[in-house]
Write a protein that holds these residues in place. Structure first.
Motif, PDB file in Angstrom:
ATOM      1  N   ASN A  34      45.008  26.931  26.320  1.00  0.00           N
ATOM      2  CA  ASN A  34      45.888  26.683  26.393  1.00  0.00           C
ATOM      3  C   ASN A  34      45.361  25.272  27.257  1.00  0.00           C
ATOM      4  OD1 ASN A  34      47.546  28.756  25.474  1.00  0.00           O
ATOM      5  ND2 ASN A  34      48.802  27.853  26.555  1.00  0.00           N
ATOM      6  N   THR A  35      43.932  24.871  26.773  1.00  0.00           N
ATOM      7  CA  THR A  35      43.262  23.647  27.115  1.00  0.00           C
ATOM      8  C   THR A  35      42.825  23.426  26.049  1.00  0.00           C
ATOM      9  OG1 THR A  35      43.674  24.488  29.404  1.00  0.00           O
ATOM     10  CG2 THR A  35      42.559  22.761  29.155  1.00  0.00           C
ATOM     11  N   HIS A  88      47.394  21.862  28.015  1.00  0.00           N
ATOM     12  CA  HIS A  88      46.470  21.314  28.898  1.00  0.00           C
ATOM     13  C   HIS A  88      45.715  20.365  28.913  1.00  0.00           C
ATOM     14  CE1 HIS A  88      49.266  21.970  32.784  1.00  0.00           C
ATOM     15  NE2 HIS A  88      49.455  23.218  31.955  1.00  0.00           N
ATOM     16  N   ILE A  89      45.251  19.238  29.263  1.00  0.00           N
ATOM     17  CA  ILE A  89      43.888  18.455  29.055  1.00  0.00           C
ATOM     18  C   ILE A  89      42.351  18.888  30.027  1.00  0.00           C
ATOM     19  CG2 ILE A  89      42.983  16.109  29.012  1.00  0.00           C
ATOM     20  CD1 ILE A  89      45.529  15.881  27.006  1.00  0.00           C
ATOM     21  N   LEU A  90      40.992  19.149  29.923  1.00  0.00           N
ATOM     22  CA  LEU A  90      40.552  19.013  30.361  1.00  0.00           C
ATOM     23  C   LEU A  90      39.892  17.309  30.269  1.00  0.00           C
ATOM     24  CD1 LEU A  90      38.969  20.411  32.260  1.00  0.00           C
ATOM     25  CD2 LEU A  90      38.104  21.969  30.958  1.00  0.00           C
ATOM     26  N   LEU A  91      39.671  16.478  31.089  1.00  0.00           N
ATOM     27  CA  LEU A  91      39.145  14.805  30.584  1.00  0.00           C
ATOM     28  C   LEU A  91      37.461  14.567  30.530  1.00  0.00           C
ATOM     29  CD1 LEU A  91      39.736  12.121  29.014  1.00  0.00           C
ATOM     30  CD2 LEU A  91      40.323  11.225  31.399  1.00  0.00           C
ATOM     31  N   ASN A 101      34.700  12.093  30.091  1.00  0.00           N
ATOM     32  CA  ASN A 101      34.682  10.899  30.196  1.00  0.00           C
ATOM     33  C   ASN A 101      33.111  10.811  29.813  1.00  0.00           C
ATOM     34  OD1 ASN A 101      34.314   7.437  29.776  1.00  0.00           O
ATOM     35  ND2 ASN A 101      35.290   7.763  31.888  1.00  0.00           N
ATOM     36  N   GLU A 142      29.536  21.821  28.130  1.00  0.00           N
ATOM     37  CA  GLU A 142      30.681  21.699  29.001  1.00  0.00           C
ATOM     38  C   GLU A 142      32.121  22.473  29.007  1.00  0.00           C
ATOM     39  OE1 GLU A 142      29.889  22.432  32.635  1.00  0.00           O
ATOM     40  OE2 GLU A 142      28.615  20.415  33.208  1.00  0.00           O
ATOM     41  N   LYS A 194      33.802  25.791  29.601  1.00  0.00           N
ATOM     42  CA  LYS A 194      35.456  26.081  30.094  1.00  0.00           C
ATOM     43  C   LYS A 194      36.301  26.702  29.413  1.00  0.00           C
ATOM     44  CE  LYS A 194      35.481  23.622  33.910  1.00  0.00           C
ATOM     45  NZ  LYS A 194      35.924  24.144  35.391  1.00  0.00           N
ATOM     46  N   GLN A 195      36.024  27.550  28.090  1.00  0.00           N
ATOM     47  CA  GLN A 195      36.587  28.085  27.342  1.00  0.00           C
ATOM     48  C   GLN A 195      37.722  27.666  26.457  1.00  0.00           C
ATOM     49  OE1 GLN A 195      33.705  30.113  28.196  1.00  0.00           O
ATOM     50  NE2 GLN A 195      35.956  31.661  26.212  1.00  0.00           N
TER      51      GLN A 195
END
Lengths: 345, 345
Positions: free
Chosen positions: A62-63, A93-96, A98, A125, A129-130
């Motif tokens: 869910n990310t 959800h958000i894995l940011l 940059n 990466e 983190k799937q």
DNA sequence: CTGTTAGCGCGTTCAA
DNA sequence: TTGAACGCGCTAACAG
């Protein structure tokens, strides 16, 4: 401490862990009485399922991973905001990530090899983190085909594109068409345009919209009124001078970004030309400063929030195996301010 | 497909999964030959360990939650950039939550109850995601004590603070002191100040720096030169008029943000007062537009990147059980532009 | 229909 | 160097 597991809940509520799981997820019927007891205990112990364990089992996190080329570039935060807006509703959800491209390599976006490594690492990466999918936010519109491989994970691009993936972009052609249309409504017909770097996609498309408008409104066509800038203020300044000092000066100038529009204003000021009375100006981007300079700049606002929202929406459709209908492109919106005047005549 | 697990590697390399794990993590000696074979297979199959499984076992995710009150507010992206900069080096990842406060509740930051729910939900989600710690980025400096409970998880605040947690803030007092110092170096002594909302922390601290400078440089003190604004352009405009029309007008005005500085400029223009020749202005924040208005505004640049970097650094120290030395505060830096002139006299 | 038992997902790490 | 237990939650299969 936060070492409360489903077992603790089960023990305290005198049921099995399976029941607790069923209660939490509503996966199966649980008698009212048991359910309430379990819920009570969860509440009391303030239990939150361990997401790592859930993800492991469910095979989805869910990310989504968001790769931003540079969060400090003006268009990016608003796009992220749009992604967030949509993600909230979808409970994603958000894995940011940059890339910090502006800091690391400056504006050398054509030198793909300078940043391929950064992009590949980021994807790698995120894959580890799937994440369920990815959104890539460009700092500058361009073709990114072949920059990296997501190994089958869905990805949506916005503010840039590839030839193979879904991408969300606003309608450049419509935008410049509308800008010209607005100027003609104000009585202008001698309209010049200062483009961004010619090799860029938006420059070409906006030029297309410009030609289309020239034709549609039967405006006089003068090749001298088409100038090729490079997005920087200096080019706006220099080209505006050429335009305004020419034998046939335009009554209005469309600059393809606000930065060049400021350059145009400087040129006009130096030549003693009043804005908007003697010269009308429209910019692009609705940058923060366009509201504060004087006169404030009438400009095309980019639908950044919407782009982010749609990108997230599209990704979510892909994740659910649905077809993504490539609906209409988000459109720019004219922000009327003080740099355009009705032509007296 | 990306369903390659450690078992696949182990099978293909003819070793146990344990050995593969040791190779990957370098946790234990593995004979050179085996190691190389395993590495080879990992490379070939492009294997990436499943982070969910690692986290489950390791009880740490190498991920921190970043709660931004609103990513579209001017100071936030640069802070995120700083966090990223540091996180990259520490091999940490960022789970971004955007409260979208500006969109949802506007500037009503004093109405804590309007957004407590959003903040609590964000923390709760992040806790479920097993983040190792959190960083909270305020959109406006203020005391957030008691807004939510992180249940023991470390948190660092920046651009705002609580009474119990570590927070990273820049030095407001130094900043206004330095601004005044710069003006006195330019020969000014009749210096006025337009503050932000009086009940705000930065306003108070900057006023403190102002008084300190007045004393240190033995400047004439005139209470009429101290005006209370509210951060908005209109207040800058109105108060500048009061100042400039008074019997003892100042030769320089320090506005506590660039937005009010623009208001001051408008007032000066209306009164036919030349900037910088007849009036010098210093702003605060180094907003994008301060470079584009004319004359461009000399302003105090906020050390946003550094704040983000230090916040991440501090959090990492806490995570390693180290004491966080509350070193010096990041300092603002004066950006010299065209709104300040040497006093002729 | 409700509740329980047990094995699984994937990598880590201890005991052997 | 390895086998196997383990971390935590999910869910198929089974029992009442």
């Amino acid at each position: 401490m936060s070492t409360i597991s489903i077992k603790d809940i089960a023990a305290k509520a005198q049921v099995s862990t399976a029941t607790v799981s069923y209660v939490i997820n509503g996966t199966r019927n649980v008698s009212r009485k048991t359910r309430e007891r379990v819920e009570q205990v969860i509440e009391e112990m303030n239990y939150k399922p361990n997401n790592a364990a859930q993800s492991l089992k469910r095979r989805r996190t869910n990310t989504i991973g968001v790769i931003a080329e540079d969060v400090t570039v003006f268009n990016v935060p608003e796009i992220i905001d749009g992604i967030n807006d949509c993600a909230d509703r979808l409970d994603m959800h958000i894995l940011l990530t940059n890339l910090r491209l502006d800091k690391r390599i400056g504006r050398q976006f054509d030198q793909v090899d300078a940043y391929r490594k950064y992009a590949e690492d980021a994807v790698s990466e995120l894959l580890g983190k799937q994440v369920d999918g990815m959104i890539y936010i460009g700092a500058h519109p361009r073709d990114l085909t072949g920059l990296f491989d997501t190994e089958g994970k869905p990805i949506v691009y916005t503010y840039c594109y590839t030839q193979n993936d879904v991408s969300i972009q606003y309608d450049d052609e419509q935008a410049s068409f509308e800008a010209i249309s607005y100027l003609t409504n104000k009585g202008h017909s001698r309209i010049a345009i200062i483009s961004g770097a010619v090799d860029s996609m938006p420059s070409r498309l906006r030029l297309g919209g410009f030609y289309k408008a020239i034709t549609a409104f039967e405006l006089p066509f003068n090749p001298q009124w088409i100038k090729m800038g490079d997005w920087e203020a200096e080019s706006g300044y220099r080209l505006a001078k050429e335009l305004l000092e020419s034998p046939e000066p335009p009554t209005a100038i469309l600059a393809m970004n606000d930065v060049m529009a400021v350059g145009v204003m400087r040129a006009a000021k130096e030549l003693g030309i009043q804005i908007p009375d003697q010269l009308s100006i429209i910019g692009f981007d609705n940058r923060e400063f366009s509201e504060y300079v004087s006169p404030s700049i009438t400009t095309m606002d980019l639908p950044l929030h919407e782009m982010g929202y749609k990108a997230m929406e599209a990704l979510s459709h892909i994740l659910q195996g649905e077809q993504v209908e490539t609906g209409e492109k988000p459109v720019c919106k004219l922000i009327e301010r003080d740099s355009v005047a009705e032509l007296a005549n």
